[in-house]
Design a protein around this motif. Structure first.
Motif, PDB file in Angstrom:
ATOM      1  N   ALA A  37       8.060  88.535 -45.878  1.00  0.00           N
ATOM      2  CA  ALA A  37       7.101  88.020 -44.901  1.00  0.00           C
ATOM      3  C   ALA A  37       6.070  87.122 -45.573  1.00  0.00           C
ATOM      4  CB  ALA A  37       6.407  89.187 -44.198  1.00  0.00           C
ATOM      5  N   TRP A  38       5.592  87.550 -46.735  1.00  0.00           N
ATOM      6  CA  TRP A  38       4.628  86.754 -47.491  1.00  0.00           C
ATOM      7  C   TRP A  38       5.267  85.447 -47.950  1.00  0.00           C
ATOM      8  CZ3 TRP A  38       0.256  85.057 -48.030  1.00  0.00           C
ATOM      9  CH2 TRP A  38      -0.388  84.751 -49.228  1.00  0.00           C
ATOM     10  N   GLY A  39       6.533  85.495 -48.387  1.00  0.00           N
ATOM     11  CA  GLY A  39       7.240  84.281 -48.766  1.00  0.00           C
ATOM     12  C   GLY A  39       7.400  83.332 -47.590  1.00  0.00           C
ATOM     13  N   LEU A  40       7.690  83.892 -46.406  1.00  0.00           N
ATOM     14  CA  LEU A  40       7.828  83.076 -45.198  1.00  0.00           C
ATOM     15  C   LEU A  40       6.536  82.321 -44.905  1.00  0.00           C
ATOM     16  CD1 LEU A  40       9.421  82.342 -42.556  1.00  0.00           C
ATOM     17  CD2 LEU A  40       8.320  84.339 -41.531  1.00  0.00           C
ATOM     18  N   VAL A  41       5.410  83.033 -44.994  1.00  0.00           N
ATOM     19  CA  VAL A  41       4.113  82.411 -44.724  1.00  0.00           C
ATOM     20  C   VAL A  41       3.829  81.293 -45.725  1.00  0.00           C
ATOM     21  CG1 VAL A  41       1.628  82.830 -44.714  1.00  0.00           C
ATOM     22  CG2 VAL A  41       3.176  84.479 -43.642  1.00  0.00           C
ATOM     23  N   VAL A  42       4.110  81.540 -46.996  1.00  0.00           N
ATOM     24  CA  VAL A  42       3.859  80.519 -48.014  1.00  0.00           C
ATOM     25  C   VAL A  42       4.777  79.319 -47.803  1.00  0.00           C
ATOM     26  CG1 VAL A  42       3.929  80.017 -50.488  1.00  0.00           C
ATOM     27  CG2 VAL A  42       3.019  82.190 -49.692  1.00  0.00           C
ATOM     28  N   GLY A  43       6.043  79.570 -47.433  1.00  0.00           N
ATOM     29  CA  GLY A  43       6.962  78.473 -47.162  1.00  0.00           C
ATOM     30  C   GLY A  43       6.480  77.585 -46.031  1.00  0.00           C
ATOM     31  N   LEU A 152      15.246  91.901 -59.288  1.00  0.00           N
ATOM     32  CA  LEU A 152      16.213  90.969 -58.689  1.00  0.00           C
ATOM     33  C   LEU A 152      16.131  90.964 -57.159  1.00  0.00           C
ATOM     34  CD1 LEU A 152      19.267  91.483 -61.078  1.00  0.00           C
ATOM     35  CD2 LEU A 152      17.708  89.533 -60.975  1.00  0.00           C
ATOM     36  N   PRO A 153      16.134  92.139 -56.478  1.00  0.00           N
ATOM     37  CA  PRO A 153      15.966  92.113 -55.018  1.00  0.00           C
ATOM     38  C   PRO A 153      14.611  91.560 -54.595  1.00  0.00           C
ATOM     39  CG  PRO A 153      16.881  94.219 -55.732  1.00  0.00           C
ATOM     40  CD  PRO A 153      16.431  93.500 -56.965  1.00  0.00           C
ATOM     41  N   ASN A 154      13.572  91.835 -55.387  1.00  0.00           N
ATOM     42  CA  ASN A 154      12.237  91.325 -55.071  1.00  0.00           C
ATOM     43  C   ASN A 154      12.232  89.799 -55.102  1.00  0.00           C
ATOM     44  OD1 ASN A 154       9.108  91.903 -55.011  1.00  0.00           O
ATOM     45  ND2 ASN A 154       9.408  90.380 -56.618  1.00  0.00           N
ATOM     46  N   TRP A 155      12.833  89.218 -56.151  1.00  0.00           N
ATOM     47  CA  TRP A 155      12.911  87.756 -56.246  1.00  0.00           C
ATOM     48  C   TRP A 155      13.729  87.178 -55.098  1.00  0.00           C
ATOM     49  CZ3 TRP A 155      16.893  84.221 -56.813  1.00  0.00           C
ATOM     50  CH2 TRP A 155      16.519  82.925 -57.188  1.00  0.00           C
ATOM     51  N   ALA A 156      14.852  87.813 -54.796  1.00  0.00           N
ATOM     52  CA  ALA A 156      15.721  87.310 -53.722  1.00  0.00           C
ATOM     53  C   ALA A 156      15.019  87.376 -52.370  1.00  0.00           C
ATOM     54  CB  ALA A 156      17.019  88.127 -53.685  1.00  0.00           C
ATOM     55  N   ALA A 157      14.272  88.455 -52.112  1.00  0.00           N
ATOM     56  CA  ALA A 157      13.562  88.599 -50.836  1.00  0.00           C
ATOM     57  C   ALA A 157      12.502  87.513 -50.697  1.00  0.00           C
ATOM     58  CB  ALA A 157      12.935  89.986 -50.740  1.00  0.00           C
ATOM     59  N   TRP A 158      11.773  87.268 -51.791  1.00  0.00           N
ATOM     60  CA  TRP A 158      10.743  86.224 -51.747  1.00  0.00           C
ATOM     61  C   TRP A 158      11.358  84.857 -51.478  1.00  0.00           C
ATOM     62  CZ3 TRP A 158       5.651  85.209 -51.643  1.00  0.00           C
ATOM     63  CH2 TRP A 158       5.268  83.905 -51.933  1.00  0.00           C
ATOM     64  N   GLN A 159      12.388  84.506 -52.221  1.00  0.00           N
ATOM     65  CA  GLN A 159      12.990  83.190 -52.063  1.00  0.00           C
ATOM     66  C   GLN A 159      13.629  83.032 -50.685  1.00  0.00           C
ATOM     67  OE1 GLN A 159      12.203  80.984 -54.012  1.00  0.00           O
ATOM     68  NE2 GLN A 159      11.725  81.972 -55.950  1.00  0.00           N
ATOM     69  N   ALA A 160      14.249  84.085 -50.182  1.00  0.00           N
ATOM     70  CA  ALA A 160      14.845  84.014 -48.840  1.00  0.00           C
ATOM     71  C   ALA A 160      13.767  83.754 -47.791  1.00  0.00           C
ATOM     72  CB  ALA A 160      15.595  85.306 -48.525  1.00  0.00           C
ATOM     73  N   GLY A 161      12.659  84.494 -47.881  1.00  0.00           N
ATOM     74  CA  GLY A 161      11.572  84.282 -46.931  1.00  0.00           C
ATOM     75  C   GLY A 161      10.941  82.913 -47.086  1.00  0.00           C
ATOM     76  N   SER A 162      10.712  82.489 -48.326  1.00  0.00           N
ATOM     77  CA  SER A 162      10.065  81.209 -48.575  1.00  0.00           C
ATOM     78  C   SER A 162      10.932  80.044 -48.123  1.00  0.00           C
ATOM     79  CB  SER A 162       9.734  81.078 -50.062  1.00  0.00           C
ATOM     80  OG  SER A 162       8.974  79.920 -50.314  1.00  0.00           O
ATOM     81  N   LEU A 163      12.217  80.080 -48.465  1.00  0.00           N
ATOM     82  CA  LEU A 163      13.108  78.994 -48.064  1.00  0.00           C
ATOM     83  C   LEU A 163      13.264  78.944 -46.547  1.00  0.00           C
ATOM     84  CD1 LEU A 163      15.820  79.331 -50.858  1.00  0.00           C
ATOM     85  CD2 LEU A 163      14.072  77.551 -50.651  1.00  0.00           C
ATOM     86  N   THR A 164      13.293  80.111 -45.908  1.00  0.00           N
ATOM     87  CA  THR A 164      13.343  80.137 -44.444  1.00  0.00           C
ATOM     88  C   THR A 164      12.097  79.488 -43.864  1.00  0.00           C
ATOM     89  OG1 THR A 164      14.647  82.182 -44.450  1.00  0.00           O
ATOM     90  CG2 THR A 164      13.482  81.632 -42.416  1.00  0.00           C
ATOM     91  N   GLY A 165      10.935  79.815 -44.431  1.00  0.00           N
ATOM     92  CA  GLY A 165       9.700  79.207 -43.961  1.00  0.00           C
ATOM     93  C   GLY A 165       9.675  77.704 -44.169  1.00  0.00           C
TER      94      GLY A 165
END
Length: 248
Positions: A37-43, A152-165
């Protein structure tokens, strides 16, 4: 009983342990939604700030630090000097110097490329969880597997959210209130890290200074808040240690 030799300690630490990898994954799993969610917002914020999709993707993949990314965006828009942008990112991410110092005794035997990789993909929560599970640097079989299960899951979750954003940012209506969602996301990440009185004092002081210094140019109030929070937390920690020493 003799302590393990460095080579033996390295073998123990690097020994692959599927059970510990799964344990790391299970332990970090509850944090992944907040990270995404945080990655999505930043994206979304990067795209809304005027960065192209290519620039935003490069930023999230290279920087991988939401707070530093958000802190730099208004400075970039305001055409602030480059040194101010870099200094802001450096100060906001100073905590990772501490994280590195805490992790170093556990993995000092690894080749520098591996240490660089794991340093890059480590985050606030993953470091805190790892150190709770392994508070000492004693060689433990599969310790690296546990770290991988966290980071590894933490990085993947961030990038998935950020790229989606990034790719959906232009289609997200402003009335969705993503700014408030971002506040909630970072609170979910920050609150579990407030583990003692020193950390709580640092958070309260940093929050107060950030509000009071909000009007400073180039968002320098953020720098002032970070410094004030760090210094106050260190001061409280010193007082606590002195009090403990007197009672020993």
């Amino acid at each position: 009983m003799n302590a393990p030799e460095p080579a033996q300690a390295a073998t123990l630490t690097e020994e692959h342990d599927p059970a510990l990898w799964r344990e790391g994954l299970r332990t970090g799993l509850p944090t992944l939604f907040g990270i995404a969610a945080w990655g999505l917002v930043v994206g979304v914020a990067m795209v809304k700030s005027g960065l192209t999709a290519f620039q935003a993707c490069g930023m999230t993949l290279l920087v991988f630090a939401g707070s530093a990314q958000l802190a730099s965006l208004p400075l970039i828009l305001a055409h602030a000097p480059v040194w101010v942008i870099f200094a802001t990112g450096l100060v906001v991410n100073l905590r990772f110097v501490i994280f590195s110092a805490l992790l170093a005794p556990h993995f000092a035997h690894l080749p520098w490329r591996q240490r660089l990789l794991y340093g890059y993909i480590s985050g606030d929560m993953t470091v805190a969880i790892f150190l709770q599970r392994f508070p000492t640097a004693a060689p433990v079989p599969g310790k690296l597997s546990y770290l991988k299960g966290l980071v590894l899951p933490n990085w993947a979750a961030w990038q998935a959210g950020s790229l989606t954003g990034i790719f959906l940012g232009s289609a997200v209506p402003a009335e969705w209130g993503l700014g408030f969602a971002g506040t909630l996301a970072i609170l979910c990440i920050t609150v579990p890290l407030i583990a003692n009185h020193a950390a709580l004092c640092g958070v309260l002081v940093a929050g107060a200074v950030a509000v009071l210094a909000n009007g400073l140019p180039y968002k320098l109030g953020l720098l002032a808040a970070v410094f004030a929070g760090m210094l106050s937390a260190m001061a409280v920690e010193g007082l606590i240690e002195k009090r403990k020493a007197r009672h020993v």
